[in-house]
Scaffold this motif. Structure first.
Motif, PDB file in Angstrom:
ATOM      1  N   ASP A 185       0.838  -0.923   0.314  1.00 16.40           N
ATOM      2  CA  ASP A 185       0.091   0.201  -0.238  1.00 16.40           C
ATOM      3  C   ASP A 185       0.556   0.915   0.313  1.00 16.40           C
ATOM      4  OD1 ASP A 185      -1.899   1.846   0.582  1.00 16.40           O
ATOM      5  OD2 ASP A 185      -3.371   0.989   1.390  1.00 16.40           O
ATOM      6  N   PHE A 186       1.407   2.073  -1.364  1.00 15.98           N
ATOM      7  CA  PHE A 186       2.034   2.698  -1.290  1.00 15.98           C
ATOM      8  C   PHE A 186       1.871   3.790  -0.498  1.00 15.98           C
ATOM      9  CE2 PHE A 186       3.504   6.717  -3.669  1.00 15.98           C
ATOM     10  CZ  PHE A 186       4.736   6.534  -2.830  1.00 15.98           C
ATOM     11  N   ASN A 187       0.441   4.953  -0.806  1.00 11.00           N
ATOM     12  CA  ASN A 187      -0.099   5.752   0.349  1.00 11.00           C
ATOM     13  C   ASN A 187      -0.094   5.653   1.086  1.00 11.00           C
ATOM     14  OD1 ASN A 187      -0.461   7.268  -2.358  1.00 11.00           O
ATOM     15  ND2 ASN A 187      -2.565   5.782  -2.293  1.00 11.00           N
ATOM     16  N   LYS A 188       0.200   4.626   1.324  1.00 13.25           N
ATOM     17  CA  LYS A 188      -0.133   4.269   3.511  1.00 13.25           C
ATOM     18  C   LYS A 188       1.342   4.548   4.378  1.00 13.25           C
ATOM     19  CE  LYS A 188      -0.977   0.612   6.746  1.00 13.25           C
ATOM     20  NZ  LYS A 188      -1.391  -0.668   6.754  1.00 13.25           N
ATOM     21  N   GLU A 189       2.082   4.313   3.155  1.00 12.35           N
ATOM     22  CA  GLU A 189       3.550   4.156   3.672  1.00 12.35           C
ATOM     23  C   GLU A 189       4.548   4.915   3.487  1.00 12.35           C
ATOM     24  OE1 GLU A 189       4.671   0.946   5.088  1.00 12.35           O
ATOM     25  OE2 GLU A 189       3.121   0.006   5.107  1.00 12.35           O
ATOM     26  N   PHE A 190       4.253   5.550   2.030  1.00 14.02           N
ATOM     27  CA  PHE A 190       4.534   6.716   2.323  1.00 14.02           C
ATOM     28  C   PHE A 190       4.065   8.442   3.102  1.00 14.02           C
ATOM     29  CE2 PHE A 190       4.975  11.052   0.816  1.00 14.02           C
ATOM     30  CZ  PHE A 190       6.523  11.257  -0.159  1.00 14.02           C
ATOM     31  N   GLU A 191       3.082   8.035   3.896  1.00 14.51           N
ATOM     32  CA  GLU A 191       2.229   9.042   4.472  1.00 14.51           C
ATOM     33  C   GLU A 191       3.408   8.718   5.860  1.00 14.51           C
ATOM     34  OE1 GLU A 191      -1.166  10.505   6.757  1.00 14.51           O
ATOM     35  OE2 GLU A 191      -1.755   9.239   5.016  1.00 14.51           O
ATOM     36  N   ARG A 192       3.214   7.133   6.066  1.00 16.23           N
ATOM     37  CA  ARG A 192       4.031   6.402   7.366  1.00 16.23           C
ATOM     38  C   ARG A 192       5.108   7.135   7.629  1.00 16.23           C
ATOM     39  NH1 ARG A 192       6.613   1.933   9.196  1.00 16.23           N
ATOM     40  NH2 ARG A 192       6.937   1.439   7.551  1.00 16.23           N
ATOM     41  N   LEU A 193       5.839   6.759   6.661  1.00 10.63           N
ATOM     42  CA  LEU A 193       7.261   7.290   6.868  1.00 10.63           C
ATOM     43  C   LEU A 193       7.684   9.264   6.475  1.00 10.63           C
ATOM     44  CD1 LEU A 193       9.420   4.950   4.435  1.00 10.63           C
ATOM     45  CD2 LEU A 193       8.838   4.900   6.622  1.00 10.63           C
ATOM     46  N   SER A 194       6.488  10.101   6.019  1.00  8.86           N
ATOM     47  CA  SER A 194       6.729  11.118   5.790  1.00  8.86           C
ATOM     48  C   SER A 194       5.985  11.995   6.546  1.00  8.86           C
ATOM     49  CB  SER A 194       7.374  11.793   4.156  1.00  8.86           C
ATOM     50  OG  SER A 194       5.510  10.846   3.608  1.00  8.86           O
ATOM     51  N   ASN A 195       4.964  11.700   7.309  1.00  8.33           N
ATOM     52  CA  ASN A 195       4.025  12.021   7.839  1.00  8.33           C
ATOM     53  C   ASN A 195       3.382  13.369   6.869  1.00  8.33           C
ATOM     54  OD1 ASN A 195       2.523  12.949  10.497  1.00  8.33           O
ATOM     55  ND2 ASN A 195       4.004  15.296  10.809  1.00  8.33           N
ATOM     56  N   ILE A 196       3.360  13.153   5.556  1.00  4.63           N
ATOM     57  CA  ILE A 196       2.717  13.413   5.081  1.00  4.63           C
ATOM     58  C   ILE A 196       2.211  12.825   3.676  1.00  4.63           C
ATOM     59  CG2 ILE A 196       5.097  14.400   3.548  1.00  4.63           C
ATOM     60  CD1 ILE A 196       3.405  17.362   2.405  1.00  4.63           C
ATOM     61  N   THR A 197       0.920  13.080   3.703  1.00  2.00           N
ATOM     62  CA  THR A 197       1.030  12.366   1.885  1.00  2.00           C
ATOM     63  C   THR A 197       1.847  12.138   0.366  1.00  2.00           C
ATOM     64  OG1 THR A 197      -0.920  13.877   1.385  1.00  2.00           O
ATOM     65  CG2 THR A 197      -1.958  12.510   2.847  1.00  2.00           C
ATOM     66  N   ILE A 198       1.461  11.693  -0.009  1.00  2.00           N
ATOM     67  CA  ILE A 198       1.952  12.131  -1.933  1.00  2.00           C
ATOM     68  C   ILE A 198       1.372  12.844  -2.301  1.00  2.00           C
ATOM     69  CG2 ILE A 198       0.709  10.428  -2.455  1.00  2.00           C
ATOM     70  CD1 ILE A 198       4.872  10.936  -3.449  1.00  2.00           C
ATOM     71  N   ILE A 199       0.409  13.141  -2.108  1.00  2.00           N
ATOM     72  CA  ILE A 199      -0.546  14.144  -2.697  1.00  2.00           C
ATOM     73  C   ILE A 199      -0.200  15.523  -2.315  1.00  2.00           C
ATOM     74  CG2 ILE A 199      -3.066  14.198  -1.478  1.00  2.00           C
ATOM     75  CD1 ILE A 199      -3.989  14.585  -4.755  1.00  2.00           C
ATOM     76  N   ASP A 200       0.215  16.203  -1.175  1.00  2.00           N
ATOM     77  CA  ASP A 200       0.240  17.057  -0.187  1.00  2.00           C
ATOM     78  C   ASP A 200       1.708  16.890  -0.353  1.00  2.00           C
ATOM     79  OD1 ASP A 200      -2.341  17.395   0.620  1.00  2.00           O
ATOM     80  OD2 ASP A 200      -1.838  16.469   2.710  1.00  2.00           O
ATOM     81  N   PHE A 201       2.581  16.546  -0.453  1.00  2.00           N
ATOM     82  CA  PHE A 201       4.117  16.297  -0.693  1.00  2.00           C
ATOM     83  C   PHE A 201       4.171  16.760  -2.218  1.00  2.00           C
ATOM     84  CE2 PHE A 201       7.787  14.280  -2.547  1.00  2.00           C
ATOM     85  CZ  PHE A 201       8.433  14.481  -1.374  1.00  2.00           C
ATOM     86  N   LEU A 202       3.746  16.343  -3.172  1.00  2.00           N
ATOM     87  CA  LEU A 202       3.944  17.193  -4.873  1.00  2.00           C
ATOM     88  C   LEU A 202       3.504  17.824  -4.772  1.00  2.00           C
ATOM     89  CD1 LEU A 202       3.530  13.699  -6.530  1.00  2.00           C
ATOM     90  CD2 LEU A 202       5.665  14.698  -5.538  1.00  2.00           C
ATOM     91  N   THR A 203       2.155  18.528  -5.185  1.00  2.00           N
ATOM     92  CA  THR A 203       1.373  19.691  -4.776  1.00  2.00           C
ATOM     93  C   THR A 203       2.279  20.921  -4.324  1.00  2.00           C
ATOM     94  OG1 THR A 203      -0.272  18.970  -3.439  1.00  2.00           O
ATOM     95  CG2 THR A 203      -1.067  18.514  -5.583  1.00  2.00           C
ATOM     96  N   THR A 204       1.803  20.695  -2.697  1.00  2.00           N
ATOM     97  CA  THR A 204       2.985  21.589  -1.889  1.00  2.00           C
ATOM     98  C   THR A 204       4.502  22.105  -2.640  1.00  2.00           C
ATOM     99  OG1 THR A 204       2.301  21.085  -0.430  1.00  2.00           O
ATOM    100  CG2 THR A 204       4.153  22.603   0.202  1.00  2.00           C
ATOM    101  N   PHE A 205       4.903  21.370  -2.776  1.00  2.00           N
ATOM    102  CA  PHE A 205       6.152  21.492  -3.990  1.00  2.00           C
ATOM    103  C   PHE A 205       6.358  22.034  -5.206  1.00  2.00           C
ATOM    104  CE2 PHE A 205       9.834  20.349  -6.407  1.00  2.00           C
ATOM    105  CZ  PHE A 205      10.876  20.838  -6.127  1.00  2.00           C
ATOM    106  N   PHE A 206       5.015  21.819  -6.008  1.00  2.00           N
ATOM    107  CA  PHE A 206       4.735  22.699  -7.178  1.00  2.00           C
ATOM    108  C   PHE A 206       4.052  23.961  -6.799  1.00  2.00           C
ATOM    109  CE2 PHE A 206       1.504  23.447 -10.021  1.00  2.00           C
ATOM    110  CZ  PHE A 206       2.108  22.652 -11.545  1.00  2.00           C
ATOM    111  N   LYS A 207       3.877  23.727  -5.690  1.00  2.00           N
ATOM    112  CA  LYS A 207       2.669  25.363  -5.471  1.00  2.00           C
ATOM    113  C   LYS A 207       4.005  26.097  -5.464  1.00  2.00           C
ATOM    114  CE  LYS A 207      -1.308  24.307  -4.122  1.00  2.00           C
ATOM    115  NZ  LYS A 207      -2.380  24.238  -2.817  1.00  2.00           N
ATOM    116  N   LEU A 208       4.926  26.065  -4.608  1.00  2.00           N
ATOM    117  CA  LEU A 208       6.382  26.551  -4.204  1.00  2.00           C
ATOM    118  C   LEU A 208       7.139  26.929  -5.082  1.00  2.00           C
ATOM    119  CD1 LEU A 208       7.146  24.890  -0.635  1.00  2.00           C
ATOM    120  CD2 LEU A 208       5.525  27.581  -0.778  1.00  2.00           C
TER     121      LEU A 208
END
Length: 452
Positions: free
Chosen positions: A162-185
């Motif tokens: 479960d990629f979404n679950k494991e990515f959020e567990r390891l990074s404390n942010i969802t993958i979609i928030d991680f990418l969209t926040t970076f894209f905005k900045l």
């Protein structure tokens, strides 16, 4: 089995001392200056020599990590341009010299018997910093958000990951928030401040964390010889943003935040959120072999789906693309080797095989022949699959494959995820399968096409 040298010269005191002396000379000079001042001077130097970016970036990146680790914490002495050039030149000599260069007596024999070792070590260490990732965020979004969402049930069933679950567990942010926040900045769009902090905490580190990472990377892998330490991974790959204060005190993003960070190399931020950066982040942080194996299976399937979408956009008639599943459905006998995709274009047939196998850290760091052969085995299997399918069409002349038997040209294309700089190893590879031996298979290798 390949050893580092035919007589392991760097364990002899004379050669080892030469290299150690160069390293100590560099570290001592770095220690005279404040680490923050050094980072700012490196950034200024890159800006001033932007037209020579590819030539200077490997030395600058390695000098930056050494500056953080070995630079002074308190000394605020001004670093004049002349002194910085002196430091840069010293660093360039140290980081661009392979350990064998210190053993003049052994060089000739070594180069003849280890054709790829030194180039592989040098290129793997230097080219990673030159790479630009102009569409990194968009590509990662397509792979890990769009495709993952559409194929989530199938992927979870087939890979047990479960990629979404494991990515959020390891990074404390969802993958979609991680990418969209970076894209905005990156594009000057205001982002949610809480998500901003979460993103910053993932891709930045203070000096203490960089030093810890630097030391841990020194012990990563199985090839931990001191003389090969210049080929260790650079901590700036993981943390491209340097936070000047104690990062544990970061609670909010205010107007003065930009004054407390240094981004020595903006391209490394794009690399960090690229599919390559996410790949290495996951593998470095997943705790068990089972999780890592499941992730590798997941990544292979999602990358293949991604390439399939790109291929579909490259042809006018979607019927001219045949998938592995389609070929399996028309073959009467199981067990035939089948490439991932077939593309029909006029009088030509393209066989396409996709692999996500990468050269391991130990392989890049050492250049040992036995490790290269081990890592290339998976790529070799991809080449053989295409050759075997060729035999099924034109030698065995299977009735089920009649639709492919009249093409004048057949091209084999191997697509791999990470840049590979020694395509000739595969172009002329010898593949053995039982009693079969196949020489000089004409295969075009496209490496890292999704990043270029």
């Amino acid at each position: 089995m390949m050893t580092a040298y035919t007589r392991d010269p760097l364990y002899a005191s004379q050669e080892n001392n030469k290299m150690e002396n160069e390293k100590n000379k560099l570290i001592n000079l770095i220690g005279k200056y404040n680490w923050e001042i050094l980072l700012r001077e490196i950034k200024k130097f890159i800006k001033k020599n932007i037209n020579s970016y590819n030539e200077i970036i490997p030395t600058c990146a390695n000098l930056a990590s050494y500056s953080i680790v070995y630079g002074s914490k308190n000394n605020r002495i001004k670093l004049k341009e002349r002194k910085f050039i002196e430091l840069f030149n010293l660093a360039e000599i140290f980081f661009r010299n392979d350990p064998i260069s210190y053993d003049v007596e052994e060089q000739s024999t070594y180069y003849k018997s280890n054709v790829y070792s030194v180039p592989l070590r040098l290129i793997s260490n230097q080219v990673s910093f030159r790479k630009r990732f102009p569409y990194a965020c968009e590509q990662s979004f397509m792979m890990f958000c769009e495709i993952e969402k559409n194929e989530s049930i199938k992927l979870l069933r087939e890979t047990k990951f479960d990629f979404n679950k494991e990515f959020e567990r390891l990074s404390n942010i969802t993958i979609i928030d991680f990418l969209t926040t970076f894209f905005k900045l990156r594009n000057g769009i205001r982002a949610d401040k809480k998500l901003y902090i979460k993103l910053v905490l993932q891709i930045s580190a203070d000096r203490k964390k960089i030093i810890e990472t630097f030391n841990s990377l020194n012990n990563l892998g199985l090839v931990n010889k001191d003389e090969l330490s210049i080929y260790n991974l650079n901590p700036l790959f993981t943390f491209p943003i340097i936070y000047l204060d104690n990062i544990s005190n970061l609670k909010k993003i205010d107007d003065n935040f930009h004054t407390r960070i240094i981004i020595p190399f903006g391209s490394l931020c794009d690399r960090r959120i690229s599919s390559l950066g996410i790949y290495h982040f996951m593998l470095s942080n997943l705790e068990t072999k089972e999780l890592r194996d499941n992730f590798l299976n997941f990544f292979g399937k999602i990358f293949e789906t991604y390439i399939g979408k790109l291929l579909n956009n490259c042809v006018n008639d979607k019927n001219n693309i045949k998938t592995e599943e389609y070929i399996k459905s028309i073959l009467k006998k199981e067990g035939r080797k089948i490439p991932d995709f077939l593309i029909i274009e006029n009088e030509s047939l393209f066989l396409i095989e996709i692999k996500t196998k990468k050269l391991a850290l130990d392989t890049k760091k050492s250049g040992y022949e036995d490790l290269i052969e081990k890592d290339l085995k998976t790529l070799s299997e991809g080449v053989f699959k295409m050759f075997d399918f060729n035999l099924s069409i034109f030698y065995d002349k299977l009735d089920e494959l009649k639709e492919f038997q009249n093409f004048k040209n057949v091209f084999s294309i191997l697509i791999i995820h990470e840049t590979f700089h020694f395509e000739e190893i595969i172009d002329g590879i010898i593949i053995k399968d039982g009693e079969k031996e196949i020489r000089n298979i004409e295969t075009k290798v496209y490496s890292n096409i999704v990043q270029d």
